[in-house]
Scaffold this motif. Sequence first.
Motif, PDB file in Angstrom:
ATOM      1  N   LEU A   3      23.830  23.909  23.565  1.00 53.75           N
ATOM      2  CA  LEU A   3      23.964  24.006  22.406  1.00 53.75           C
ATOM      3  C   LEU A   3      25.295  24.993  22.156  1.00 53.75           C
ATOM      4  CD1 LEU A   3      20.409  24.654  21.150  1.00 53.75           C
ATOM      5  CD2 LEU A   3      21.661  23.013  20.986  1.00 53.75           C
ATOM      6  N   CYS A   4      25.746  26.062  22.915  1.00 52.62           N
ATOM      7  CA  CYS A   4      26.495  26.246  22.858  1.00 52.62           C
ATOM      8  C   CYS A   4      27.765  25.685  22.444  1.00 52.62           C
ATOM      9  CB  CYS A   4      26.970  27.934  23.100  1.00 52.62           C
ATOM     10  SG  CYS A   4      25.754  29.327  23.202  1.00 52.62           S
ATOM     11  N   LEU A   5      27.819  25.427  23.758  1.00 52.93           N
ATOM     12  CA  LEU A   5      28.852  24.151  23.710  1.00 52.93           C
ATOM     13  C   LEU A   5      29.777  22.249  22.930  1.00 52.93           C
ATOM     14  CD1 LEU A   5      29.235  24.382  28.112  1.00 52.93           C
ATOM     15  CD2 LEU A   5      30.757  25.946  25.832  1.00 52.93           C
ATOM     16  N   VAL A  63      30.092  18.809  17.397  1.00 53.02           N
ATOM     17  CA  VAL A  63      29.328  18.622  15.743  1.00 53.02           C
ATOM     18  C   VAL A  63      30.176  19.194  14.938  1.00 53.02           C
ATOM     19  CG1 VAL A  63      27.257  18.509  14.813  1.00 53.02           C
ATOM     20  CG2 VAL A  63      27.445  18.077  16.965  1.00 53.02           C
ATOM     21  N   ALA A  64      30.654  20.200  14.712  1.00 56.67           N
ATOM     22  CA  ALA A  64      31.156  20.731  13.334  1.00 56.67           C
ATOM     23  C   ALA A  64      32.122  19.868  12.880  1.00 56.67           C
ATOM     24  CB  ALA A  64      31.410  21.839  13.906  1.00 56.67           C
ATOM     25  N   MET A  65      33.717  19.497  14.389  1.00 49.65           N
ATOM     26  CA  MET A  65      34.286  19.472  14.189  1.00 49.65           C
ATOM     27  C   MET A  65      34.468  17.461  13.812  1.00 49.65           C
ATOM     28  SD  MET A  65      36.763  21.415  13.617  1.00 49.65           S
ATOM     29  CE  MET A  65      35.678  21.788  12.434  1.00 49.65           C
ATOM     30  N   LEU A  66      33.622  16.466  14.344  1.00 50.81           N
ATOM     31  CA  LEU A  66      33.256  15.256  14.227  1.00 50.81           C
ATOM     32  C   LEU A  66      32.763  14.349  13.160  1.00 50.81           C
ATOM     33  CD1 LEU A  66      32.430  14.698  17.888  1.00 50.81           C
ATOM     34  CD2 LEU A  66      34.603  13.902  16.498  1.00 50.81           C
ATOM     35  N   LEU A 118      31.712  30.768  21.987  1.00 51.90           N
ATOM     36  CA  LEU A 118      30.527  30.239  21.875  1.00 51.90           C
ATOM     37  C   LEU A 118      30.828  30.072  23.531  1.00 51.90           C
ATOM     38  CD1 LEU A 118      29.601  28.022  18.904  1.00 51.90           C
ATOM     39  CD2 LEU A 118      28.268  29.704  20.062  1.00 51.90           C
ATOM     40  N   THR A 119      32.146  29.677  23.926  1.00 50.27           N
ATOM     41  CA  THR A 119      32.545  29.266  25.217  1.00 50.27           C
ATOM     42  C   THR A 119      32.443  30.515  25.987  1.00 50.27           C
ATOM     43  OG1 THR A 119      33.559  27.574  24.534  1.00 50.27           O
ATOM     44  CG2 THR A 119      34.138  28.134  26.714  1.00 50.27           C
ATOM     45  N   MET A 120      32.574  31.547  25.346  1.00 48.02           N
ATOM     46  CA  MET A 120      32.432  33.371  25.643  1.00 48.02           C
ATOM     47  C   MET A 120      31.259  33.062  26.267  1.00 48.02           C
ATOM     48  SD  MET A 120      34.442  36.756  25.254  1.00 48.02           S
ATOM     49  CE  MET A 120      33.175  36.606  24.188  1.00 48.02           C
ATOM     50  N   ILE A 121      30.374  32.748  25.488  1.00 46.58           N
ATOM     51  CA  ILE A 121      28.881  33.158  25.571  1.00 46.58           C
ATOM     52  C   ILE A 121      27.884  32.432  26.884  1.00 46.58           C
ATOM     53  CG2 ILE A 121      27.017  33.408  24.577  1.00 46.58           C
ATOM     54  CD1 ILE A 121      28.354  34.316  21.231  1.00 46.58           C
ATOM     55  N   ALA A 122      28.843  31.068  26.477  1.00 49.45           N
ATOM     56  CA  ALA A 122      28.561  29.795  26.950  1.00 49.45           C
ATOM     57  C   ALA A 122      28.115  30.805  28.649  1.00 49.45           C
ATOM     58  CB  ALA A 122      28.052  28.610  26.914  1.00 49.45           C
ATOM     59  N   TYR A 123      29.192  30.915  29.038  1.00 45.54           N
ATOM     60  CA  TYR A 123      30.383  31.287  30.402  1.00 45.54           C
ATOM     61  C   TYR A 123      29.307  32.296  30.930  1.00 45.54           C
ATOM     62  CZ  TYR A 123      33.384  33.460  34.381  1.00 45.54           C
ATOM     63  OH  TYR A 123      33.766  33.187  35.248  1.00 45.54           O
TER      64      TYR A 123
END
Length: 73
Positions: free
Chosen positions: A7-9, A14-17, A49-54
Motif C-alpha cells: 500500500l505504501c508503494l 494511484v494519486a498520480m494516475l 512512503l518508500t522509506m517507510i516501505a523499505y
Amino acid sequence: MRVVIGLCLLAPFVAMLWVGSYAKTDPVFIGIPFFYWYQMLWVLISTALTMIAYKLWQRDQRARSAAKGGAEQ
C-alpha cells in the motif's frame, strides 16, 4: 506486513494516475496553481512512503530469517 508495504508503494501511483482529482488551478499556494504543487507534494510523500516501505521490508526480512534460524535449531 507485506500488505502495508504494498500500500505504501501503490498510493503514489494511484494519486498520480487519478488526474481528475488534481486537474484544476485552485487553490493556489504561494502563487503556484494546485496542479503543480499537488504533484510536488507527492514527490515528498512518495519519498517518505518508500522509506517507510523499505524499513518495514527490512524488519520483515529480519523477522523471517530469525524465525527460519530458530526453526532449524
